[in-house]
Motif scaffolding. Structure first.
Motif, PDB file in Angstrom:
ATOM      1  N   UNK A  75      70.163  -7.817  57.613  1.00  0.00           N
ATOM      2  CA  UNK A  75      71.109  -7.770  58.738  1.00  0.00           C
ATOM      3  C   UNK A  75      72.241  -6.765  58.473  1.00  0.00           C
ATOM      4  N   UNK A  76      71.835  -5.535  58.185  1.00  0.00           N
ATOM      5  CA  UNK A  76      72.818  -4.456  57.986  1.00  0.00           C
ATOM      6  C   UNK A  76      72.453  -3.278  58.883  1.00  0.00           C
ATOM      7  N   UNK A  77      73.374  -2.326  58.970  1.00  0.00           N
ATOM      8  CA  UNK A  77      73.205  -1.168  59.846  1.00  0.00           C
ATOM      9  C   UNK A  77      72.067  -0.285  59.336  1.00  0.00           C
ATOM     10  N   UNK A  78      71.200   0.150  60.274  1.00  0.00           N
ATOM     11  CA  UNK A  78      70.052   1.000  59.946  1.00  0.00           C
ATOM     12  C   UNK A  78      70.223   2.367  60.576  1.00  0.00           C
ATOM     13  N   UNK A  79      70.067   3.398  59.763  1.00  0.00           N
ATOM     14  CA  UNK A  79      70.083   4.786  60.241  1.00  0.00           C
ATOM     15  C   UNK A  79      68.730   5.408  59.921  1.00  0.00           C
ATOM     16  N   UNK A  80      68.185   6.183  60.860  1.00  0.00           N
ATOM     17  CA  UNK A  80      66.910   6.874  60.643  1.00  0.00           C
ATOM     18  C   UNK A  80      67.120   8.377  60.552  1.00  0.00           C
ATOM     19  N   UNK A  81      66.401   9.007  59.635  1.00  0.00           N
ATOM     20  CA  UNK A  81      66.310  10.468  59.582  1.00  0.00           C
ATOM     21  C   UNK A  81      64.820  10.786  59.455  1.00  0.00           C
ATOM     22  N   UNK A  82      64.299  11.586  60.374  1.00  0.00           N
ATOM     23  CA  UNK A  82      62.850  11.814  60.375  1.00  0.00           C
ATOM     24  C   UNK A  82      62.447  13.060  59.590  1.00  0.00           C
ATOM     25  N   UNK A  83      63.325  14.064  59.499  1.00  0.00           N
ATOM     26  CA  UNK A  83      63.015  15.367  58.888  1.00  0.00           C
ATOM     27  C   UNK A  83      61.989  16.117  59.743  1.00  0.00           C
ATOM     28  N   UNK A  84      60.822  15.536  59.898  1.00  0.00           N
ATOM     29  CA  UNK A  84      59.809  16.129  60.781  1.00  0.00           C
ATOM     30  C   UNK A  84      58.871  15.013  61.196  1.00  0.00           C
ATOM     31  N   UNK A  85      58.632  14.913  62.489  1.00  0.00           N
ATOM     32  CA  UNK A  85      57.719  13.891  62.993  1.00  0.00           C
ATOM     33  C   UNK A  85      56.321  14.494  63.083  1.00  0.00           C
TER      34      UNK A  85
ATOM     35  N   UNK B 250      73.760  -4.114  50.703  1.00  0.00           N
ATOM     36  CA  UNK B 250      74.292  -2.791  51.038  1.00  0.00           C
ATOM     37  C   UNK B 250      74.998  -2.838  52.387  1.00  0.00           C
ATOM     38  N   UNK B 251      75.800  -1.825  52.671  1.00  0.00           N
ATOM     39  CA  UNK B 251      76.491  -1.733  53.962  1.00  0.00           C
ATOM     40  C   UNK B 251      75.740  -0.853  54.953  1.00  0.00           C
ATOM     41  N   UNK B 252      74.872   0.007  54.433  1.00  0.00           N
ATOM     42  CA  UNK B 252      74.148   0.949  55.286  1.00  0.00           C
ATOM     43  C   UNK B 252      72.819   1.274  54.618  1.00  0.00           C
ATOM     44  N   UNK B 253      71.740   1.288  55.423  1.00  0.00           N
ATOM     45  CA  UNK B 253      70.419   1.681  54.925  1.00  0.00           C
ATOM     46  C   UNK B 253      69.958   2.882  55.747  1.00  0.00           C
ATOM     47  N   UNK B 254      69.654   3.972  55.051  1.00  0.00           N
ATOM     48  CA  UNK B 254      69.221   5.205  55.709  1.00  0.00           C
ATOM     49  C   UNK B 254      67.771   5.468  55.335  1.00  0.00           C
ATOM     50  N   UNK B 255      66.889   5.489  56.335  1.00  0.00           N
ATOM     51  CA  UNK B 255      65.484   5.795  56.089  1.00  0.00           C
ATOM     52  C   UNK B 255      65.225   7.287  56.191  1.00  0.00           C
ATOM     53  N   UNK B 256      64.225   7.745  55.447  1.00  0.00           N
ATOM     54  CA  UNK B 256      63.816   9.146  55.498  1.00  0.00           C
ATOM     55  C   UNK B 256      62.310   9.222  55.687  1.00  0.00           C
TER      56      UNK B 256
ATOM     57  N   UNK C 109      64.311   0.591  66.532  1.00  0.00           N
ATOM     58  CA  UNK C 109      65.091  -0.424  65.814  1.00  0.00           C
ATOM     59  C   UNK C 109      66.410   0.126  65.291  1.00  0.00           C
ATOM     60  N   UNK C 110      66.452   1.427  64.993  1.00  0.00           N
ATOM     61  CA  UNK C 110      67.614   2.015  64.327  1.00  0.00           C
ATOM     62  C   UNK C 110      68.890   1.840  65.149  1.00  0.00           C
ATOM     63  N   UNK C 111      69.998   1.541  64.453  1.00  0.00           N
ATOM     64  CA  UNK C 111      71.304   1.513  65.122  1.00  0.00           C
ATOM     65  C   UNK C 111      71.734   2.917  65.518  1.00  0.00           C
ATOM     66  N   UNK C 112      71.437   3.873  64.648  1.00  0.00           N
ATOM     67  CA  UNK C 112      71.661   5.267  65.033  1.00  0.00           C
ATOM     68  C   UNK C 112      70.664   6.167  64.318  1.00  0.00           C
ATOM     69  N   UNK C 113      70.400   7.306  64.939  1.00  0.00           N
ATOM     70  CA  UNK C 113      69.416   8.270  64.442  1.00  0.00           C
ATOM     71  C   UNK C 113      70.122   9.597  64.214  1.00  0.00           C
TER      72      UNK C 113
END
Length: 806
Positions: free
Chosen positions: A426-436, A404-410, A470-474
């Motif tokens: 070794x790809x770009x990681x994006x994080x979305x927490x919704x609620x911590x 994949x080109x992008x992995x988005x966690x939820x 770790x995330x490249x962007x959040x």
């Protein structure tokens, strides 16, 4: 802030602070939070007949306002002061009123002693400090710009790169050379062998396409462009190719950050995206996350549909669709064999309304089938995530026929899986927490040892620290999700400094000023949620059926309560039945206000009707509490409680049915990270009353297109709703005015088109900077791996052993 404390001590207010802390000593509480402190000071001012300005404007009043916590220890007071957003100072106020500034480490020791005062710990404790990894990366200076990370990063790094024209051209040339899709070379080919040839070639290519009609399709001149050194990806018409090349030409000759962003946003570099929602019960029919991730399921499904559509649009605009280039979005979730008649036991399911978006379900390894064949609570899921990530990697590589080109966690579990996958692939990681979770449970880190058997916060908070660093962007839905408000701490901010006694101290858990943070709010699915006034798009038979369900249907399996007067204005709320969503608080607010009962009925769509039908302890407690409130305030005939699982189309229509009767929507959560139901209600045309704690503060403009309520003050909450209802009775147009503004607010700011355009732009720009700056993240990633293998994994293994014995 030390100046403010000194100002108190140097003024007539010195006697007040001495008296105030003396009175605090009499309290049983040794740990006071901001609300406790403000209330105690208010009572002090009343008791001592202080004038109004003293409470708000005195030096002591200001100090109290900025103080987030007070810890009492051995007669001394530890003051945790928050002078500005995303900052903290700590002071020790001794019995003799002498003041010393304390270090973070000293504060964490105080908190540890508070918890372990009968069995004090000996020796040192592991300290986690992520600050050194951010010392050599750009950081934002102005708190107002937190959450606008990509704008700052683009300006900062482009100014550095542009200072050296030779390095800039070399980086750009290398970047353009690396792009391909399934072996198909994109953008430039081997005929362009250097940055100088690139610059010359662009001017020739611009001249070439300028001689052609702007609307001429790319395939008609593709081979001539290839001879000049330019492969597919520049555009689908001569006009689009020319535009893209001219942006690049301007970028080479007179570079600036805006031109760079415009160019990189057009680069075809994202085709395959993984959205990780590992938790399970992820489906499109009859599945709502069961019981605790329903909002996440809705969010990710809508995001997947919009992303696939936007990717395909971008591919078409780039002229790549004619070459067989396809967008593909995969929602990665877990396969649950015992799926209660849903499709959650199917490996692959196409997302409705898409060409190439799929739900890929990967099972947990068996371990103990009594658990792994069934749904597992989000609090118990941690032991399975590493093996799940390993198995998912193989499945994803097979489905994509590549990486994949992008992995988005939820959510936390999805984010730690995203970390493991991104690290391996070794790809770009994006994080979305919704609620911590840390923000939702008071003192959850401090008393983790008492709570760990039930909630396993030691695993969750460790996973949060690993994934967010770790995330490249959040992506956050709101600014305050990151850093709160002037008088409340943000969810990510709560990870800045905390202790888990006997486990570790977090001295600096996250850099809040890092440009990795970006506010990108979600949208509303406009296929299901739209204004009540769009009668041509509504199905009248559904409208009548749902109207009957809400107000008159007698069905003991679905509805509790027969309304004495169904024509009263409905107060409506829909949410899961748990403590945070606070529907019982709304019922009690309604029960306490006879005036509100005279004007309105209360309609709740929530959870189950019977305790025995629920397997969730928190939901069972709330069901019992709701029955008690109905009985205590004699609400029979004034309340309807519906236990129905709604399809998306029914969910959208229910809001509109309430709007037909000029009702209102109430969202009374004790805390709401964002508030998707608020957007759904507003776009439907419902005047909305929503909690002032969390994301709704950024959605609603108070008293203009909605209203803030304080769910901890039931009398005030009832007054605000009653005032609105009374105004509507006096001026029938008032309801329509607020309704119209609510609709306009959503369409201007909260659509999925806006969301996915921004998300893809972020992915490309962060990808560009990761490539060109060659940021050395290996030391950070090694540090995070150490946390994973030395802290997270052994604790997860212990939990797994407990699971195996069940």
């Amino acid at each position: 802030m030390s100046e403010l404390i000194q100002a108190v001590l140097d003024s007539d207010e010195k006697s007040d602070i001495r008296q105030f802390i003396s009175e605090l000593r009499q309290q049983e509480k040794r740990y006071l939070l901001r609300n406790d402190i403000v209330n105690a000071f208010g009572e002090y001012c009343t008791r001592h007949q202080k004038p109004e300005h003293f409470y708000h404007s005195s030096h002591l009043g200001k100090l109290i306002y900025y103080t987030q916590e007070i810890i009492q220890e051995d007669g001394n007071f530890c003051l945790i002061v928050r002078p500005t957003i995303a900052s903290q100072e700590v002071y020790r106020l001794s019995e003799d009123l002498s003041v010393d500034q304390m270090t973070v480490q000293e504060l964490l020791d105080v908190r540890d002693r508070l918890v372990n005062r009968f069995h004090p710990s000996e020796g040192d404790i592991l300290e986690l400090d992520f600050q050194p990894f951010y010392d050599y990366t750009p950081t934002i200076r102005d708190p107002k710009n937190i959450g606008k990370g990509v704008e700052y990063l683009n300006r900062y790094l482009s100014s550095k790169l542009f200072q050296d024209p030779r390095q800039w051209l070399e980086s750009l040339y290398e970047f353009l050379s690396v792009h391909s899709y399934n072996g198909l070379q994109l953008l430039i080919n081997g005929r362009i062998k250097s940055q100088q040839q690139l610059s010359d070639g662009i001017k020739k290519a611009i001249a070439f396409v300028s001689d052609r009609p702007p609307e001429q399709p790319y395939e008609e001149f593709r081979y001539e462009l290839q001879v000049l050194g330019f492969e597919p990806g520049w555009g689908n018409t001569a006009g689009r190719v020319r535009e893209t090349l001219e942006i690049l030409d301007e970028l080479i000759d007179s570079p600036d950050h805006q031109t760079l962003e415009a160019f990189v946003s057009r680069i075809p570099m994202v085709f395959r995206i993984v959205l990780v929602s590992a938790h399970g019960w992820f489906g499109q029919e009859g599945v709502l996350g069961r019981p605790d991730t329903g909002g996440q399921v809705v969010y990710v499904l809508d995001q997947a549909k919009s992303l696939e559509q936007q990717l395909q649009e971008d591919i078409t605009l780039a002229g790549l669709d004619i070459l067989g280039v396809e967008a593909k979005v995969i929602i990665l979730s877990r396969l649950i064999p015992n799926s209660d008649g849903t499709l959650c036991n199917q490996r692959l399911e196409k997302v409705h309304g898409t060409e190439n978006a799929w739900i890929l379900r990967v099972p947990l390894r068996e371990f103990n089938p009594k658990l792994t064949n069934n749904w597992i609570s989000r609090f118990e899921f941690w032991p399975y995530l590493e093996t799940y990530a390993v198995d998912s990697e193989k499945e994803l590589l097979a489905e994509f026929q590549g990486k994949p080109d992008l992995i988005v966690g939820n959510y936390t579990d999805g984010n730690i899986v995203a970390f493991l996958l991104a690290r391996r692939l070794k790809v770009t990681q994006c994080n979305i927490a919704h609620a911590l979770e840390k923000s939702k449970y008071l003192f959850s880190n401090l008393y983790w040892q008492d709570l760990d058997e039930k909630y396993h916060f030691s695993l969750q908070f460790t996973a949060d620290l690993i994934a967010m660093n770790a995330a490249n962007f959040i992506i956050s839905s709101t600014y305050q999700e990151i850093v709160g408000t002037p008088d409340s701490v943000g969810q990510y901010e709560s990870y800045k400094c905390f202790t888990m006694p006997d486990l570790y101290h977090v001295v600096n858990g996250i850099e809040l000023y890092s440009p990795k943070f970006n506010v990108v709010p979600p949208g509303v699915n406009e296929s299901y949620y739209f204004p009540y006034s769009r009668l041509e798009d509504r199905v009248m038979s559904d409208r009548d059926r749902l109207d009957e369900l809400l107000f008159t249907l007698e069905d003991p399996e679905q509805a509790l309560g027969k309304l004495d007067d169904p024509t009263k204005r409905p107060l409506f709320s829909i949410a899961r039945l748990d403590r945070i969503k606070n529907l019982t608080g709304l019922a009690e607010c309604f029960g306490k206000s006879e005036a509100l009962q005279e004007h309105c009925n209360l309609i709740l769509v929530a959870g189950k009707l019977r305790v025995e039908d629920s397997s969730d302890n928190e939901e069972r407690d709330e069901i019992e509490k709701l029955y008690q409130i109905i009985e205590k305030y004699n609400l029979q005939g004034k309340i309807r409680w519906l236990a129905v699982r709604l399809s998306k189309s029914d969910s959208g229509e229910i809001y509109r049915v309430i709007a037909d009767r000029q009702g209102v929507f109430v969202q009374p959560a004790l805390f709401e990270a964002f508030g998707l139901t608020i957007l759904e209600a507003m776009i439907s045309g419902l005047p909305t009353f929503a909690t002032q704690f969390g994301g709704p503060l950024e959605i609603i403009q108070n008293k203009f297109n909605g209203f803030y309520i304080n769910p901890t003050n039931l009398e005030e909450m009832a007054e605000i709703m009653l005032e609105f209802v009374s105004k509507c009775d006096q001026n029938p147009n008032y309801w329509y005015e607020v309704s119209t503004r609510a609709i306009d607010r959503v369409y201007s700011t909260y659509t999925w088109k806006i969301h996915t355009t921004k998300l893809l732009s972020l992915a490309r720009i962060y990808g560009f900077w990761n490539f060109t700056s060659k940021e050395k993240r290996e030391d950070l990633l090694r540090y995070l791996e150490a946390l994973f293998y030395l802290i997270y994994k052994p604790r997860a293994q212990k939990l797994l052993e407990a699971h195996m014995e069940r």
